[in-house]
Every structure is written in C-alpha cells, then in structure tokens.
Scaffold this active site. Structure first.
Site, PDB file in Angstrom:
ATOM      1  N   LYS A 246       0.847  -1.199   0.000  1.00  0.00           N
ATOM      2  CA  LYS A 246       0.000   0.000   0.000  1.00  0.00           C
ATOM      3  C   LYS A 246       0.873   1.237   0.000  1.00  0.00           C
ATOM      4  CE  LYS A 246      -4.477  -0.068   2.129  1.00  0.00           C
ATOM      5  NZ  LYS A 246      -5.183   0.097   3.400  1.00  0.00           N
TER       6      LYS A 246
HETATM    7  C1  E4P Z   1      -8.434   0.287   3.391  1.00  0.00           C
HETATM    8  O1  E4P Z   1      -7.638   0.025   2.538  1.00  0.00           O
HETATM    9  C2  E4P Z   1      -8.428   1.561   4.152  1.00  0.00           C
HETATM   10  O2  E4P Z   1      -7.244   1.707   4.854  1.00  0.00           O
HETATM   11  C3  E4P Z   1      -9.620   1.620   5.069  1.00  0.00           C
HETATM   12  O3  E4P Z   1     -10.757   1.165   4.387  1.00  0.00           O
HETATM   13  C4  E4P Z   1      -9.837   2.991   5.678  1.00  0.00           C
HETATM   14  O4  E4P Z   1     -11.046   2.981   6.373  1.00  0.00           O
HETATM   15  P1  E4P Z   1     -11.473   4.113   7.426  1.00  0.00           P
HETATM   16  O5  E4P Z   1     -11.771   5.355   6.669  1.00  0.00           O
HETATM   17  O6  E4P Z   1     -12.688   3.551   8.097  1.00  0.00           O
HETATM   18  O7  E4P Z   1     -10.304   4.271   8.352  1.00  0.00           O
END
Ligand code: E4P
Length: 217
Positions: A84
């Site tokens: 990521k």
């Molecule tokens: C996934 O890849 C993201 O990090 C995640 O969905 C973020 O979610 P949030 O906005 O609830 O923290």
C-alpha cells in the site's frame, strides 16, 4: 464483486475466511495499532493465514526512496503481500518503480478520480478510493467511486478498484450495484451482510410450526 476484509485482527480474518467468502485482506497502520500486537508479528501471521490471497500492507516512509525500500522488504515477507502506497507525488513515483520490479501495489488514500487515473498510469495493481471519508466531509463518496469506475471503463484500465473506507451495509450494496471489482469491508459490516430481520422472524415461525406439526428429520 470480490470481498476483502479491512482489518488486522487475525481472529476476524480467520472467521470470515472459514465462511468461504474471503478474497483478500487490507490493513493499514491504524488497524494494526488497534490489535495491540507488534506490527511485524501481526502482519506475518496474516500473510501466512491468507496464503494465496492478496494482503495489503502499508509503507510508512513518505519519500520515494524510502517507500521503495520498505516495499521491497514487505514484499519479501510473503508472495501474497501487496504494498500500500499513499497517493502522493512521491508515492506515484514509487509505484512506477515497483511496477517495473513486478511488486504489486495498492494506491491508497485516493479521494478523486484524477488520483485514480495517475495511479493507473504508473501500473498500480489496485487503487483504493475511500468512500466513507469522502462522505465524512460532506461529499458523496459513492459518486466519486462511480466516476473512477467509468473512467477506467472508458480507457480499459487494468488496475482493479477497491472500494475502501466502507462504513455500512448500504455502502456495500451500492458498490455491488456499481460493479466495483472489490469492496474491502470491516468485520462488523461483513457480519451484517448475512442478516435480515425477516429471516429471523420467518425462521422462528417455521420452527414453531415444525414443532407443532411434529416434524422431525
Ligand atoms: C483500506 O484500505 C483503508 O485503509 C480503510 O478502508 C480505511 O477505512 P477508514 O476510513 O474507516 O479508516
């Protein structure tokens, strides 16, 4: 639509995997922190548990060189590791370098169709528009997601779209309706996908009638 679980909690991952509906996992530093476990231990356990399934693990460096170095290290932890990378200029440069090395990436913290477009240009494997966080600031996250989907369709982009920052089951329903490739969903929301009050009421009535009719199988 592929279903990823958005968690770093190994027990949640195991439970959903055992249900037979799991296609992948996404984590981020905040989710790992929530587990209270040492970062490397938590990540390695998930990669092992989910062998064969893509598991997104996030870098913490913010410069291109640092991100590439961290990405290479993370990729060595398991051949199912997807790295990521935040959608910044430095991040996009890192994705370009990692694509050339065959390291799979998930461009994260995407809030606009143009960010999704540049991520695709440099060969990102996945791109993650954060629909819930867009809703949080008073805009329409699903509308942004829809724009990303249409732009990718127009140009036949191969990067897969992960609808991220999902907050409730209606987000999931709309994602499926829009035909997004993947939704990464928190454990609690996945569990709610199985439930409907009419199923509970209907089952209760059938069981009562079965008892009264003396049905035994
Ligand atoms: C996934 O890849 C993201 O990090 C995640 O969905 C973020 O979610 P949030 O906005 O609830 O923290």
């Amino acid at each position: 639509m592929k279903i990823f679980i958005d968690t770093a909690d190994i027990n949640e991952i195991r439970e959903i995997k055992d249900l037979g509906i799991l296609d992948g996992v996404t984590t981020n530093p905040s989710l790992v922190k929530k587990t209270g476990r040492p970062w490397k231990e938590a990540v390695e356990e998930i990669l092992k548990e989910c062998a064969g399934l893509p598991v997104s693990v996030e870098v913490v460096a913010t410069d291109t060189e640092g991100m590439v170095r961290e990405a290479r290290e993370l990729a060595r932890l398991g051949d199912n590791a997807v790295i990521k990378i935040p959608c910044t200029e430095a991040g996009i440069r890192a994705v370009k370098a990692l694509s050339a090395e065959g390291i799979r990436t998930n461009v994260t913290l995407v809030f606009s169709p143009l960010q999704a477009l540049v991520a695709a240009k440099v060969g990102a494997t996945y791109v993650s528009p954060f629909i819930g966080r867009i809703d949080d600031i008073g805009y329409d996250g699903l509308a942004v997601l829809e724009e990303v989907i249409s732009i990718y369709e127009v140009y036949g982009v191969e990067t897969e779209i992960i609808a991220a920052s999902i907050r409730h089951v209606d987000h999931v329903r709309r994602c499926a309706e829009l035909g997004v490739d993947i939704a990464t969903i928190p454990y609690k929301v996945i569990k709610q996908m199985f439930r409907h009050p009419l199923t509970d009421v209907g089952l209760e009535r059938f069981l009562k009638d079965a008892q009264e009719a003396g049905i035994q199988i």
